[in-house]
Structures are given as C-alpha cells and as structure tokens.
Design a protein around this motif. Structure first.
Motif, PDB file in Angstrom:
ATOM      1  N   THR A  80      46.121  42.795  35.114  1.00 54.82           N
ATOM      2  CA  THR A  80      47.575  43.275  35.168  1.00 54.82           C
ATOM      3  C   THR A  80      47.661  44.342  36.270  1.00 54.82           C
ATOM      4  O   THR A  80      48.719  44.106  37.142  1.00 54.82           O
ATOM      5  N   ASP A  81      46.677  45.276  36.378  1.00 55.30           N
ATOM      6  CA  ASP A  81      46.799  46.292  37.420  1.00 55.30           C
ATOM      7  C   ASP A  81      46.333  45.654  38.851  1.00 55.30           C
ATOM      8  O   ASP A  81      46.624  46.619  39.947  1.00 55.30           O
ATOM      9  N   GLY A  82      45.772  44.711  38.980  1.00 56.16           N
ATOM     10  CA  GLY A  82      45.329  44.215  40.252  1.00 56.16           C
ATOM     11  C   GLY A  82      43.883  44.770  40.740  1.00 56.16           C
ATOM     12  O   GLY A  82      43.696  44.374  41.771  1.00 56.16           O
ATOM     13  N   ARG A  83      43.400  45.425  40.056  1.00 58.10           N
ATOM     14  CA  ARG A  83      42.232  45.997  40.497  1.00 58.10           C
ATOM     15  C   ARG A  83      40.925  45.510  40.261  1.00 58.10           C
ATOM     16  O   ARG A  83      39.922  45.707  40.857  1.00 58.10           O
ATOM     17  N   GLU A  84      40.635  44.379  39.240  1.00 60.49           N
ATOM     18  CA  GLU A  84      39.817  43.772  38.899  1.00 60.49           C
ATOM     19  C   GLU A  84      39.934  42.069  38.799  1.00 60.49           C
ATOM     20  O   GLU A  84      41.325  41.722  38.811  1.00 60.49           O
ATOM     21  N   LEU A  85      38.917  41.515  39.075  1.00 64.15           N
ATOM     22  CA  LEU A  85      39.170  40.027  38.947  1.00 64.15           C
ATOM     23  C   LEU A  85      38.034  39.720  37.739  1.00 64.15           C
ATOM     24  O   LEU A  85      36.835  40.144  37.647  1.00 64.15           O
ATOM     25  N   VAL A  86      38.296  38.576  36.847  1.00 59.98           N
ATOM     26  CA  VAL A  86      37.542  37.908  35.918  1.00 59.98           C
ATOM     27  C   VAL A  86      37.189  36.692  36.420  1.00 59.98           C
ATOM     28  O   VAL A  86      38.057  35.803  36.787  1.00 59.98           O
ATOM     29  N   ALA A  87      36.045  36.199  36.419  1.00 61.96           N
ATOM     30  CA  ALA A  87      35.413  34.686  37.041  1.00 61.96           C
ATOM     31  C   ALA A  87      34.898  34.078  35.905  1.00 61.96           C
ATOM     32  O   ALA A  87      33.800  34.712  35.050  1.00 61.96           O
ATOM     33  N   ALA A  88      34.903  32.889  35.644  1.00 67.29           N
ATOM     34  CA  ALA A  88      34.161  32.067  34.951  1.00 67.29           C
ATOM     35  C   ALA A  88      33.275  31.163  35.505  1.00 67.29           C
ATOM     36  O   ALA A  88      33.679  30.481  36.581  1.00 67.29           O
ATOM     37  N   SER A  89      32.084  30.856  35.233  1.00 66.06           N
ATOM     38  CA  SER A  89      31.113  30.190  36.274  1.00 66.06           C
ATOM     39  C   SER A  89      30.190  29.066  35.307  1.00 66.06           C
ATOM     40  O   SER A  89      30.230  29.235  34.178  1.00 66.06           O
ATOM     41  N   SER A  90      29.506  28.499  36.415  1.00 64.50           N
ATOM     42  CA  SER A  90      28.626  27.269  35.954  1.00 64.50           C
ATOM     43  C   SER A  90      27.348  27.913  35.523  1.00 64.50           C
ATOM     44  O   SER A  90      26.491  27.077  35.036  1.00 64.50           O
ATOM     45  N   ASP A  91      26.868  29.176  35.786  1.00 66.27           N
ATOM     46  CA  ASP A  91      25.785  29.596  34.933  1.00 66.27           C
ATOM     47  C   ASP A  91      25.727  30.379  33.538  1.00 66.27           C
ATOM     48  O   ASP A  91      25.093  31.276  33.187  1.00 66.27           O
ATOM     49  N   ASP A  92      26.946  29.873  32.906  1.00 68.44           N
ATOM     50  CA  ASP A  92      27.188  30.176  31.583  1.00 68.44           C
ATOM     51  C   ASP A  92      27.791  31.424  31.158  1.00 68.44           C
ATOM     52  O   ASP A  92      27.504  32.241  30.198  1.00 68.44           O
ATOM     53  N   SER A  93      28.107  32.199  32.342  1.00 62.19           N
ATOM     54  CA  SER A  93      28.449  33.591  32.287  1.00 62.19           C
ATOM     55  C   SER A  93      29.776  33.973  32.780  1.00 62.19           C
ATOM     56  O   SER A  93      30.615  33.111  33.316  1.00 62.19           O
ATOM     57  N   ILE A  94      30.148  35.224  32.378  1.00 67.41           N
ATOM     58  CA  ILE A  94      31.470  35.901  32.793  1.00 67.41           C
ATOM     59  C   ILE A  94      31.161  36.810  33.809  1.00 67.41           C
ATOM     60  O   ILE A  94      30.203  37.590  33.634  1.00 67.41           O
ATOM     61  N   TYR A  95      31.830  36.851  34.943  1.00 68.73           N
ATOM     62  CA  TYR A  95      31.883  37.953  35.892  1.00 68.73           C
ATOM     63  C   TYR A  95      33.275  38.973  36.000  1.00 68.73           C
ATOM     64  O   TYR A  95      34.253  38.487  36.057  1.00 68.73           O
ATOM     65  N   VAL A  96      32.925  40.223  36.090  1.00 68.12           N
ATOM     66  CA  VAL A  96      34.091  41.109  36.200  1.00 68.12           C
ATOM     67  C   VAL A  96      33.873  41.782  37.706  1.00 68.12           C
ATOM     68  O   VAL A  96      32.852  42.480  37.728  1.00 68.12           O
ATOM     69  N   TYR A  97      34.606  41.594  38.549  1.00 63.23           N
ATOM     70  CA  TYR A  97      34.459  42.014  39.664  1.00 63.23           C
ATOM     71  C   TYR A  97      35.567  43.299  40.292  1.00 63.23           C
ATOM     72  O   TYR A  97      36.767  43.276  39.812  1.00 63.23           O
ATOM     73  N   ASP A  98      35.250  44.358  40.517  1.00 64.50           N
ATOM     74  CA  ASP A  98      36.019  45.474  40.712  1.00 64.50           C
ATOM     75  C   ASP A  98      36.353  45.441  42.259  1.00 64.50           C
ATOM     76  O   ASP A  98      35.590  45.340  43.255  1.00 64.50           O
ATOM     77  N   LEU A  99      37.726  45.295  42.412  1.00 62.25           N
ATOM     78  CA  LEU A  99      38.242  45.092  43.802  1.00 62.25           C
ATOM     79  C   LEU A  99      38.214  46.239  44.569  1.00 62.25           C
ATOM     80  O   LEU A  99      38.009  46.193  45.738  1.00 62.25           O
ATOM     81  N   ALA A 100      38.626  47.613  43.901  1.00 62.56           N
ATOM     82  CA  ALA A 100      38.916  48.636  44.589  1.00 62.56           C
ATOM     83  C   ALA A 100      37.658  49.144  45.245  1.00 62.56           C
ATOM     84  O   ALA A 100      37.236  49.631  46.127  1.00 62.56           O
ATOM     85  N   ALA A 101      36.265  48.923  44.381  1.00 59.08           N
ATOM     86  CA  ALA A 101      35.016  49.316  44.882  1.00 59.08           C
ATOM     87  C   ALA A 101      34.242  48.626  45.612  1.00 59.08           C
ATOM     88  O   ALA A 101      33.159  48.629  46.128  1.00 59.08           O
ATOM     89  N   ASN A 102      34.879  47.153  45.577  1.00 53.60           N
ATOM     90  CA  ASN A 102      34.425  46.029  46.391  1.00 53.60           C
ATOM     91  C   ASN A 102      32.926  45.481  45.970  1.00 53.60           C
ATOM     92  O   ASN A 102      31.918  45.505  46.467  1.00 53.60           O
ATOM     93  N   LYS A 103      32.756  45.410  44.652  1.00 52.94           N
ATOM     94  CA  LYS A 103      30.966  45.302  43.955  1.00 52.94           C
ATOM     95  C   LYS A 103      31.671  44.885  42.464  1.00 52.94           C
ATOM     96  O   LYS A 103      32.774  44.825  41.911  1.00 52.94           O
ATOM     97  N   LEU A 104      30.464  44.149  41.983  1.00 51.08           N
ATOM     98  CA  LEU A 104      30.449  43.207  40.715  1.00 51.08           C
ATOM     99  C   LEU A 104      30.129  44.362  39.732  1.00 51.08           C
ATOM    100  O   LEU A 104      29.368  45.257  39.998  1.00 51.08           O
ATOM    101  N   ASN A 105      31.134  44.160  38.516  1.00 42.70           N
ATOM    102  CA  ASN A 105      31.210  45.357  37.740  1.00 42.70           C
ATOM    103  C   ASN A 105      30.024  45.078  36.643  1.00 42.70           C
ATOM    104  O   ASN A 105      29.181  45.782  36.200  1.00 42.70           O
TER     105      ASN A 105
END
Length: 281
Positions: free
Chosen positions: A40-65
């Motif tokens: 909601t605050d636009g600071r993160e992305l959450v992604a669903a993937s084909s490797d059976d995993s969830i990813y949370v990406y920190d857009l402000a730090a430009n890195k995978l959390n």
C-alpha cells in the motif's frame, strides 16, 4: 540487472530476484514470475514464482528482502493482506491457500496457517483489505471466500489425491468432478458458474466506495464476465461482449465502470446503469 529504453525519456530497470544464498539457482532453472503486487505504501513488491516461492523486494533499498519457500508447486498468486504489509496470502498449484506473517518468519520459518478447500490449483487471490478475508479463484472452477481465523496450522491430511489426470491448459474440466467436495474445506462460501481454463483467470471484490464490496467478479474461459453476490452467492450478472477468454477485469474504484481484457485482443469498457446493470456501449 537489465535495462531497456522505452523511449528517449524513460528508462526501465529490471529487478534482480536472484539475491539469496543459492546464487546459481536461476541460471539452471526456467524461472518465471506469475503475479506481482505493490504494498500500500509503494515501498515493496511481493511476487509469486515458478520455483514454489514468494519474493518480497524492497524498492527503496533496491534489493531482495526475503525469499520464502512457500509451496510444493508453482505459486500462481500472492498479495498483501492489508495496509500494514506484515501478512501475505498465497495460492499455488498444490491446491492450497496459505497465510504468512513476516514478523514470525525469522523464528518459525513457516506459514502461519493453511486454508484447504480447493481441489485443483489456485490461480488468483484478492484481499478484502481487512486483514481477515480474501477470495481465491481455482482450477476446480470455483471462487472461494476465506476467513483466516479458520485457518489450520496442520498441513497433514489436507491435500487430496488426484483421481484423474487433467490439464487445465487444454482440457475441459471433467463433469463428474464439478460437485466433488474437499473433506477439510474451510472456506466460508463457494461461487460457481464461471470457467477457469487455459490461463490464470483472476477474481476480485467489487470496490468499497461504490458497492461496499457486496459483489465478487471474475473473467471466464467462456468469454463472459461473472458477477456474484458476496453473501448469497447468487449470480447477479453475466456479461457478454468478448469472443474469447476473459482473463482479467477491473472495476473502477470510484466511477460506475468496469474494464475487461480478452484473448480476442480487445479491451472493453463497461458502464454501470442503475436500471440496466452493466453493459458494454
């Protein structure tokens, strides 16, 4: 990191999702992302993937959390539960919806709960935004409504064996399976009528502002848009304009209109009339 120049004024940068311990994993795997959502605050992305995993990406730090090994098959959908961003909902081809509290991952490393009920893979999840309820579309040709206060912490005995080999990408859903029920179904309500075939068709709550979230709506493989009453489950509208699969649709958050996209290559705009319901001009 990849870069592409869209025009002379815009540069788009790719986000690197390989930043965890097994750095060579994506080099040896056909990696795909099936769903992505902003916080909601636009600071993160959450992604669903084909490797059976969830990813949370920190857009402000430009890195995978964090990468969360979440399911036993493709994760087709994931979203934030509410504005706080601590809780995630995910759905997978392992038939399960799961709830994740990021504040507990460091100590437990596992889901907060599991919600069984779907008999085939989960294609999409939409949160009501209250931190308690969400809906999911499934390849078992149903939408289900969930309350996370009913979730189970025990995954054993939840999954059901497949009784027939069936591939939703090119086969019709077997008619004798349509009324089959999960013995451990924990959903609050089930909505039937639309068809989930060929692609990961999505479903949503109608907007709070204009409808009070009293409806659930979805595209369908039969080229229609289906609108259900949230409480009764009754089919309120079945909208026809497209000639092929309607994969996605979006109800405007404030104005009385709905947009839909289809495999026929057309984006349609539907107008809501107080007397005639939804229609495509």
């Amino acid at each position: 990191m990849t870069e592409s120049v869209a025009n002379v004024t815009e540069i788009h940068e790719g986000l690197d999702f390989s930043g965890y311990d097994d750095a060579d994993y994506h080099d040896n795997y056909n990696f795909g992302i099936f769903s992505v959502k902003f916080s909601t605050d636009g600071r993160e992305l959450v992604a669903a993937s084909s490797d059976d995993s969830i990813y949370v990406y920190d857009l402000a730090a430009n890195k995978l959390n964090v990468r969360i090994p979440a399911h036993r098959s493709d994760v087709n959908t994931v979203c934030f539960a509410d504005e706080a961003g601590h809780v995630l909902y995910s759905g997978s081809d392992d038939h399960l919806c799961k709830v994740w509290d990021r504040r507990c991952l460091g100590t437990t490393g596992k889901e907060s709960g599991v919600l069984p009920g779907h008999l085939e893979g989960v294609t999409f999840i939409d949160s009501r935004g209250d931190g308690k309820h969400f809906i999911s579309n499934g390849k078992d040709q149903t939408i289900r409504l969930w309350d996370i206060r009913k979730m189970s912490s025990n995954i054993r005995g939840i999954t059901m064996p497949r009784h027939v080999e069936w591939d939703y990408r090119w086969m019709e859903y077997p008619s004798h399976l349509r009324n089959r029920k999960h013995p451990n179904d924990q959903s609050l309500a089930t909505y039937r009528g639309h068809r989930v075939l060929r692609t990961l068709i999505r479903c949503y709550f109608s907007p709070s502002y204009s409808t009070g979230q009293k409806y659930i709506y979805t595209g369908s493989a039969d080229a229609h848009i289906y609108v259900y009453d949230l409480v009764t489950g009754a089919l309120v509208a079945k909208l026809k304009f497209h000639d092929q699969i309607v994969r996605d649709c979006s109800w405007h958050p404030f104005s009385p209109m709905l947009g839909s996209s289809s495999w026929d290559g057309v984006i349609a705009n539907w107008e809501l009339s107080q007397t005639k319901g939804l229609h495509c001009p």
